[in-house]
Motif scaffolding. Structure first.
Motif, short mmCIF file in Angstrom:
data_model
loop_
_atom_site.label_atom_id
_atom_site.label_comp_id
_atom_site.label_asym_id
_atom_site.label_seq_id
_atom_site.Cartn_x
_atom_site.Cartn_y
_atom_site.Cartn_z
N GLN A 184 4.02 14.38 -8.04
CA GLN A 184 5.28 15.42 -8.04
C GLN A 184 5.21 15.39 -9.73
OE1 GLN A 184 8.27 13.29 -7.27
NE2 GLN A 184 9.44 15.29 -6.14
N GLU A 223 0.92 -1.37 -0.44
CA GLU A 223 -0.16 -0.16 -0.28
C GLU A 223 0.82 1.37 0.18
OE1 GLU A 223 -3.12 -0.09 3.02
OE2 GLU A 223 -3.73 -1.90 2.04
N ALA A 224 1.78 1.27 0.79
CA ALA A 224 3.22 2.14 1.24
C ALA A 224 3.43 2.86 -0.62
CB ALA A 224 3.10 1.76 1.69
N ASN A 225 3.91 1.25 -1.25
CA ASN A 225 4.43 0.63 -2.49
C ASN A 225 3.70 2.03 -3.34
OD1 ASN A 225 6.83 0.79 -1.76
ND2 ASN A 225 7.06 -0.98 -2.44
N LYS A 226 2.72 1.59 -3.41
CA LYS A 226 0.73 2.18 -4.18
C LYS A 226 0.83 3.74 -3.82
CE LYS A 226 -3.28 1.21 -5.14
NZ LYS A 226 -4.38 -0.36 -5.22
N HIS A 227 1.49 4.27 -2.53
CA HIS A 227 0.97 5.70 -2.27
C HIS A 227 1.53 6.82 -2.89
CE1 HIS A 227 -1.17 8.54 -0.39
NE2 HIS A 227 0.60 9.31 0.32
N ARG A 228 3.49 6.06 -2.84
CA ARG A 228 4.37 6.75 -3.08
C ARG A 228 3.98 6.75 -4.59
NH1 ARG A 228 9.55 4.84 -5.37
NH2 ARG A 228 8.55 2.78 -5.01
N LEU A 229 4.51 6.11 -5.86
CA LEU A 229 3.96 6.06 -6.94
C LEU A 229 3.13 7.37 -7.40
CD1 LEU A 229 4.43 2.23 -8.26
CD2 LEU A 229 5.87 4.08 -8.20
N GLU A 230 1.86 6.56 -6.71
CA GLU A 230 0.66 7.93 -7.15
C GLU A 230 1.37 9.04 -6.82
OE1 GLU A 230 -2.17 6.95 -4.66
OE2 GLU A 230 -2.38 5.20 -5.84
N LEU A 231 2.23 9.63 -5.44
CA LEU A 231 2.76 10.85 -4.92
C LEU A 231 3.94 11.51 -5.96
CD1 LEU A 231 3.08 10.23 -1.35
CD2 LEU A 231 1.27 11.85 -2.63
N ALA A 232 4.40 10.14 -6.55
CA ALA A 232 5.44 10.18 -7.66
C ALA A 232 5.15 10.35 -9.28
CB ALA A 232 6.82 9.03 -7.61
N ASN A 233 3.55 10.43 -9.24
CA ASN A 233 2.90 10.84 -10.68
C ASN A 233 2.67 12.12 -9.76
OD1 ASN A 233 3.52 8.51 -11.97
ND2 ASN A 233 1.22 7.52 -11.33
#
Lengths: 123, 217
Positions: free
Chosen positions: B61, B49-59
C-alpha cells in the motif's frame, strides 16, 4: 449380490456430500457413535448373510439397542465430565474387527472350496 | 427371499453409514475453519500469519501510495501544487495543534468514579487517530505527537496528567473527524472501550457531535 451394499455405501456418501448439513459441534460425538454403531450393524449383517443365519429382527434390534445404549453412555459421560463414549467406541471397534475377521475367514473358506471343486472337476 | 431382505437391509444400512460419513466429514471441515474451535497454539500461528500478511499489504500500500503521489506531483500544475501544499500545511497545523479546529466529531466522557489509567487513555487516543481523527483534545488539552501521559497514585487516588497538566474528572475526550468512523473505531467488540466496560466496569458515555471546537495548544 454382495456388491450391492457397497454400491449403497457409495450412494450414501454421494447423497451426504450433496447436502450442506453441518451437525452442531456439541453433537459431533453423538454422530460419531451412531456412525460406529451403523458400521457395527453392517459388519454383523454381512457376517450373518455369509453364514446364512441372517435375522433382520436381530439386526434392527441390535442397531437400535446398541445405538441407544452408546448414546446414553455418551450423554452420561458429558454430564459426569467423563469420556464414557470411549468405552462405546472401543466396544464397537472390537466388534467391527471381530466381524471383519469372521467375514475374511468365510470368504477365504468359500474361495478354497471353489478351488477344490474346480480341481475335482478338472481331475 | 430371506437373502433378498438381508441384502436390501444391508444396502439401507450402508447408505446410512455413507451419509453419516459425509455429514461427519462436512462437519469436521466446518469446525476446522471455525476460529472459536481452534486451539490457542493454532490461533497464535494464524495471528502470526495474518500479521505477516498485513505487513506485506501495508508495504504494498505504501509503495502504491508513493507511486500515486509521485505521478500526481508530476502531473500537477503550479497552482494545483500550491493548493495541495497549502492543504498539507493546514493538516500539519491541525496535527501540531497550532490553531483551533471546528468540525463534527465525537465526545467520550468518563465520569468522576472512572479509574482510568494513562495507558487506557493512550489506547483510546491511538484508536481515534487510527480511525481518522484529525484533532483530539482531552479536557481542552490538545494532543500532539509530543504529548506525554502519566499516572500517579497518591493516597489511593489515581491522578492522570497530560504534558504535566493534571486531568480532573470528568474526563472529556473530544475528537474531530467522521463521527460514525470514530465511534465504530473505539467501540468494536474486544476493543479498548469494550474491555473497559466488561473487565473494569468503566462506563464511558460516547456522543456523536455535529459541531465541536477544539482550542489551540
Amino acid at each position: 449380490m454382495l456388491w450391492l451394499p457397497i454400491l449403497g455405501l457409495v450412494a450414501g456418501v454421494v447423497i451426504g456430500a450433496l447436502t450442506t448439513f453441518v451437525i452442531p459441534f456439541q453433537y459431533a460425538t453423538y454422530l460419531s457413535i451412531i456412525l460406529l454403531a451403523t458400521f457395527d450393524t453392517v459388519m454383523g449383517g454381512f457376517r450373518g448373510l455369509l453364514q446364512k443365519n441372517f435375522d433382520h429382527k436381530l439386526l434392527y434390534s441390535g442397531f437400535i439397542g446398541n445405538t441407544l445404549l452408546a448414546l446414553a453412555l455418551t450423554y452420561l459421560g458429558h454430564r459426569l465430565g467423563l469420556d464414557l463414549y470411549i468405552a462405546a467406541v472401543i466396544v464397537f471397534c472390537f466388534r467391527i474387527f471381530k466381524n471383519f475377521g469372521f467375514i475374511r475367514r468365510i470368504l477365504l473358506d468359500n474361495s478354497k472350496k471353489r478351488q477344490r471343486s474346480r480341481q475335482k472337476e478338472d481331475a | 427371499m430371506n437373502r433378498k431382505v438381508a441384502v436390501v437391509t444391508l444396502i439401507l444400512f450402508c447408505m446410512l453409514a455413507g451419509g453419516l460419513i459425509s455429514i461427519q466429514v462436512h462437519s469436521q471441515e466446518y469446525y476446522s475453519t471455525d476460529l472459536s474451535r481452534q486451539s490457542i497454539s493454532d490461533l497464535v500461528i494464524l495471528l502470526h500469519e495474518a500479521n505477516k500478511h498485513r505487513l506485506e499489504l501495508a508495504n504494498q500500500q505504501r509503495n502504491v501510495a508513493e507511486s500515486v503521489s509521485r505521478r500526481a506531483a508530476e502531473s500537477l500544475t503550479e497552482a494545483e501544487l500550491l493548493s495541495q501544499l497549502q492543504q498539507e500545511q493546514t493538516t500539519l497545523h491541525i496535527a501540531n495543534a497550532d490553531c483551533a479546529v471546528t468540525g463534527s466529531g465525537v465526545t467520550i466522557c468518563f465520569e468522576d468514579d472512572s479509574s482510568l489509567l494513562s495507558n487506557d487513555l493512550l489506547n483510546i487516543l491511538n484508536e481515534l487517530w487510527g480511525t481518522g481523527a484529525e484533532a483530539i483534545a482531552v479536557n481542552d488539552i490538545r494532543i500532539t505527537n509530543t504529548s506525554s501521559f502519566s499516572t500517579t497514585v497518591k493516597n489511593h487516588e489515581v491522578k492522570l496528567t497530560i504534558d504535566n497538566q493534571p486531568l480532573f474528572p470528568p474526563i472529556y475526550i473530544r475528537a474531530i473527524g467522521n463521527s460514525d468512523d470514530l465511534v465504530a473505531g473505539v467501540t468494536f467488540p474486544g476493543g479498548i472501550i469494550d474491555n473497559l466496560r466488561n473487565l473494569f466496569n468503566v462506563q464511558p458515555v460516547i456522543t456523536k457531535e455535529k459541531e465541536l471546537t477544539l482550542p489551540a495548544a
